[in-house]
Write a protein that holds these residues in place. Structure first.
Motif: not given
Lengths: 471, 471
Positions: A173, A189-191, A193, A197-204, A206-207
């Motif tokens: 993780k 899909i590319t989850t 970049r 770190k990033s705050a750009a949307g859902y954390d795919l 880690r999903l």
């Protein structure tokens, strides 16, 4: 083909569909599609009492496009797809209870790029952890996650693997920066970049880490790397009781000592390792520890740990200063599972893990050990105790129904004990088939329903590794 | 009520629905429901050029049950629900473009439990980071995530906040162990147990961290805590150029030096901070650094960093050895935003952040700085550069259309520059409304569709904070 499908009870319509899918894929993949029984059974490897449930065919993928072709064909026909790395998962994650196509990703084993300046790399999912570390060594870098087996990195991500270094470096993780995956709809899909770190949307990212191939199939991973420490110091220390060893661990972590590895082996496991790995350790509860840093900081850490160990009655510290001694020590630790087998010849070794808040570690290990003794079983305890995570390796005579029943009830008690202490049914082995029935007790209905809603959203037909994780 | 709804264009039917919901909630919540214009506008705070879009009413929740009552009433009527912490988000996250009910969580501000032995705590979402750290101090513990504002922990989780300590301690993603949230269906989920690691199913914790209230409303958080370091050493060092400062950062990280904080201020920002925070720094590109550890290890880290800094022309190191000097230094860093305002009296300060792979940091900062100069703008640069994350604070005269257009085009270029370097449109401020239109460029259609599918699965009516994250 009919014989093959006899192994399961399935609707005839579904069998028709499978046959059609296999025929279609065979014409595309040629000898990269296999339907022989032995190869199919190898792809449903299980190191538990779960029955081997072989897929209907195995496709050896060599690219993300190959994966897309298989997934699209299966989606069209409603046929299951199961991703396969090295088959070292422990809870039946690669089994095919509803049949379907196993996608073997072991040929997608290229290290695509290494960025030493960014401390990251991009790999295909079939690269194994040892292969990656061999590749990285000359650059002075390493990838710290080390489950016992030389697992594939795609599989390690999918089961949210960790290992001996997790206390310092985190689990999968924490070490997957981004990934690409083929979804049930065939899209890639590319989850995320490559930025740290990033705050750009859902954390795919880690999903998908820990989703065991039930949401999609990982086709590449961007991994965080670490510099090989300037200095490494490892050693072993024996304790009078398992509780004393656990208490030493708890104080070590609470003190903020940045220990890199801190592993517990009970006296049964030490005895097994002595025999299997030609060690010469006192047969007592023992901690294997390792410190990473500069020469000075490693020395300081070791000294502080020594003080803590002494406070809990720890014996003299045996240091493994030469690299080859360290390798021998950690190889022995990684071989703990295999070392257990001779303890009960002919038995199967069932590795189960739980994880509890650190404050409950000593209680949980202690009660579990008492349970083992009361049941008269052989089940060495070994654990990544710095995280509150430990394993039992229960030796079971699979031909003795009473022995099997005893082991099953023991493992069930161990899991419920961990849950009652605020812990989890699995710290690092994942859910697969083996822990599915504990998910309701762990998460409750509302949370499981949310997981089911996500599963249904990304895989409306339920073709991606069905029968895993969600009860 | 009619006047209130005039502010937006909305279907009359929807307005009817909102009126009915407010009437129903008012009878339950009494004076804990407010519809006054001032209070509503306070709850749509935005620190950007985004217009204030007030909700139709504000409910001051005091429990998870309160949140459930509001969400259930809104779900029944198809009315939006927006969670509100302290209103310090930077991209319009608390705006109500479709109206609806704002749930103010600031009264849910109890620290529910602290487990020093497990290095964790459980808090309500309205607890702020400073409140928590005051609470923890006597136990020798702290929570490291520190965005500029004294934000609420629920808001910090929802925007995946980070701050100056992230390079060592991670972001909210790494420091939330578990959370409870009210979903759009009114159910409460608990995402994980208190154990340090788990492989038991989908990582809903990480899915909710960064979801900005679009998937549910966080009602409690289990947070990882850290021990207050035995020794702390902080200091500042000026560099001849911004590139030299960035290169020193890159080598520091690559060397594996476990720096706790490493912050860049360009000469414009240093000048602003000198004036605002009564500092006396050389007005050059400057790094603020801090080391955590034992006395010996901190000393060693500082020495090694000094060598790296000197290699890049860094000036003499000014150490802040006394705690009050350190506090002054970091308070100045946290006040950087406010320090910028006097640089252009009457202007609005628009804080934007991007994050790139570390190897591209110097390029990205350098090009951005050149762009600022070429545009003749005032936009100090300040950043958590150890992660490759930096901010510009663009000062804009909102009454000057040309100035606004210039700033908008600059920010757009900065984001596309970061994306082209493998970076992200936002390292820590989140998406909200402000970065929504960059999500397609960052993620691509297939990935956004997967995010949309998850959103639709958990919030089929789209009532949870609509108009945020997903374009």
């Amino acid at each position: 083909m009919a014989q093959m499908l006899d192994e399961r009870t399935r609707e005839p319509a579904a069998d028709e569909a499978v046959r059609a899918v296999i025929a279609g894929l065979a014409s595309h993949f040629g000898d990269r599609l296999a339907t022989g029984r032995a190869i199919r059974e190898q792809h449903a490897n299980t190191v538990t009492w779960l029955a081997n449930e072989a897929p209907d065919a195995v496709v050896f993928a060599e690219s993300a496009e190959d994966v897309q072709i298989v997934v699209r064909a299966c989606a069209k026909a409603g046929v299951p797809v199961i991703a396969f790395g090295t088959g070292s998962s422990l809870e039946g994650q690669v089994n095919a209870p509803l049949g379907g196509i196993s996608i073997d990703l072991s040929r997608m084993n290229r290290v695509l790029s290494v960025h030493p300046e960014d401390l990251d790399c991009v790999v295909e999912p079939g690269v194994t952890r040892k292969q990656l570390n061999d590749h990285l060594r000359d650059a002075g870098l390493f990838f710290p996650i080390d489950p016992g087996a030389d697992a594939s990195l795609g599989g390690m991500a999918s089961t949210r693997a960790s290992g001996t270094n997790a206390v310092r470096y985190g689990t999968m993780k924490d070490n997957v920066i981004a990934l690409t995956a083929v979804l049930a709809n065939g899209e890639i899909i590319t989850t995320a970049r490559r930025a740290r770190k990033s705050a750009a949307g859902y954390d795919l990212t880690r999903l998908f880490v820990g989703a065991e191939g039930t949401l999609g199939i990982i086709t590449s991973l961007t991994l965080k790397l670490s510099g090989i420490p300037e200095a490494i110091s490892a050693g072993v220390c024996a304790f009078p009781t398992i509780r004393a060893a656990c208490d030493a661990v708890i104080l070590t972590i609470q003190s903020g000592l940045p220990v890199a590895r801190i592993e517990l082996l009970d006296e049964v496991q030490v005895k097994a390792c002595n025999a299997y790995s030609k060690l010469n350790l006192a047969e007592q509860p023992t901690l294997f520890v390792e410190f990473h840093g500069t020469e000075a900081s490693v020395h300081e850490q070791a000294e502080r740990f020594g003080e803590i160990a002494r406070d809990f009655g720890g014996g003299e510290f045996a240091w493994a200063t030469r690299p080859e001694d360290r390798s021998k020590l950690w190889q022995a630790r990684h071989d703990a599972y295999w070392a257990c087998l001779p303890l009960k010849p002919g038995a199967k070794a069932l590795a189960t893990d739980v994880c509890v808040p650190l404050s409950r570690l000593a209680d949980c290990v202690d009660e579990t050990k008492r349970d083992i003794e009361e049941m008269g079983m052989i089940a060495p305890i070994v654990g990544h105790v710095g995280d509150g995570n430990f394993h039992t390796v229960t030796l079971v005579d699979m031909n003795d129904a009473q022995d099997v029943a005893k082991a099953k009830s023991f493992i069930s008690r161990m899991i419920h004990r961990a849950l009652a202490m605020g812990g989890t049914a699995t710290g690092e082995h994942g859910v697969g088939q083996g822990k599915r029935n504990y998910m309701e007790a762990e998460h409750g209905t509302a949370t499981l329903d949310a997981m089911r809603a996500i599963k249904a959203a990304l895989d409306p037909q339920g073709i991606m590794n069905p029968g895993k994780i969600l009860p």
